[in-house]
Design a protein around this motif. Structure first.
Motif: not given
Length: 400
Positions: A20, A40, A42-43, A101-102, A306
């Motif tokens: 990502n 970060k 998408k995590d 998501r971040c 992932k």
């Protein structure tokens, strides 16, 4: 002590490695110091934050056990009135989830991933051997066959091990020049490996490939990052993880002539005994998380994307509900609403099951009737069993 705040952000950013592409930003603190932070996207960072919180709790009762101190780096298990857990701790870092998501993570200075250290030095210490990519290609060419047998995997594993002898002992020769410093930092490394291995097994932390373990270049401590695969979810991967923690040849090579049977085994026993004595604390925290609205256990399977895991049944169920909800205009909106309500109820039920399963597994490990010595011996045997290591995903680099 005055806590520094962010004074300003530097313009621009750099990219860190990863799927990502997390961003490295630099900030200026009100104390005049410059800091790096990792952003970060998408995590989901919430599980990383929870695991780090549990690590800090483990450190707290390690330092409090029998009145000991967390400082010191002597090689003995605890003589002269010192706590048997003295010097045992897990290296932690701060994680701040911003949304689902971040999040922002503390940048750990003076560290290097295991994989990067070996890649940079393979020609220096193993000039005659195939490179890491070539070794992985050898293993992949065997594993990709649909009819491959366990014996064939074991044979190719033994072959690549013979081609690439372990070299991690040279890390200590490079970083610590005199005998006393070399010995002390090797002992710090062993302690760090022992307590993080036992804690990782208790919490079911997986995905411990060579880029997810950092080594501190100044202290030789290990830092575990990317903690999204926890509570035994590694066993649900397409290629299940069969070992309790990473204790490969290179890890053992850094432990000296006695290897896994020296002080590493002793400190594993000390760490497990302390965790058993404080099992109620860990279980209480997990039970609190079970009812925490900010922590969604059912999101854990989404982290498997992932590492190229096929969609789980839970994700498939939400996907079907989403497609129905997005039906062309003119459909039965009440029916769509009922489908969404059903998906929400199913997700809530799945969350509760996932939480109960995770807490049950942790409790079983901390409350096992087997002796501490017997449990540690079994874990070390499993972690170093060639039959298990040979069946791991080749990207895990079990031969290193």
């Amino acid at each position: 002590m005055c806590v520094p705040f962010i004074s300003s952000l530097s313009e621009g950013y750099s990219l860190a490695g990863g799927i990502n592409l997390p961003k490295i930003v630099r900030v200026l603190g009100t104390n005049g110091r410059r800091y790096k932070q990792l952003v970060k996207g998408k995590d989901d960072m919430r599980q990383d934050a929870i695991i780090e919180q549990l690590f800090r709790v483990i450190n707290r009762f390690m330092s409090a056990t029998r009145g000991g101190s967390s400082g010191g780096s002597s090689s003995s298990g605890g003589g002269g009135g010192a706590s048997p857990t003295a010097g045992l701790s897990i290296r932690t870092y701060q994680v701040v989830p911003m949304t689902k998501r971040c999040g922002v993570l503390q940048w750990v200075d003076n560290t290097m991933p295991f994989g990067s250290w070996f890649r940079d030095r393979e020609t220096r210490y193993r000039g005659h051997a195939p490179t890491a990519n070539q070794l992985r290609s050898i293993v992949h060419n065997v594993h990709k066959e649909k009819t491959v047998t366990a014996q064939q995997k074991l044979d190719v594993f033994d072959r690549v091990c013979a081609l690439a002898p372990p070299v991690f002992r040279f890390f200590f020769y490079e970083q610590f020049y005199n005998a006393q410093s070399w010995f002390e930092h090797r002992e710090i490394y062993i302690r760090s490996a022992a307590v993080s291995s036992i804690a990782g097994w208790v919490l079911g932390i997986g995905d411990r490939h060579m880029q997810n373990i950092l080594v501190d270049l100044t202290t030789a401590e290990l830092v575990h990052i990317d903690l999204g695969i926890a509570f035994d979810l590694g066993k649900l991967l397409p290629i299940p993880e069969l070992v309790p923690f990473r204790l490969t040849r290179e890890m053992v090579d850094g432990m000296g002539i006695l290897g896994r049977d020296g002080t590493f085994r002793h400190f594993c026993e000390v760490a497990l005994r302390a965790m058993r004595e404080n099992a109620r604390v860990v279980i209480t925290i997990l039970n609190v998380l079970k009812v925490d609205p900010l922590y969604m256990w059912s999101l854990i399977p989404l982290r498997l994307d992932k590492i190229d895991r096929s969609a789980s049944l839970y994700i498939d169920g939400l996907g079907e509900g989403g497609s129905r909800a997005g039906a062309p205009p003119g459909g039965d909106s009440s029916r769509q609403g009922m489908l969404l309500d059903g998906a929400t109820a199913a997700a809530a039920a799945e969350e509760n099951k996932e939480a109960e399963r995770s807490i049950l597994h942790v409790g079983q490990r901390l409350g096992a009737s087997i002796s501490v010595e017997g449990q540690v011996n079994e874990l070390i045997q499993q972690a170093t069993d060639r039959r298990y290591l040979s069946r791991m995903f080749e990207g895990w680099c079990a031969w290193c």
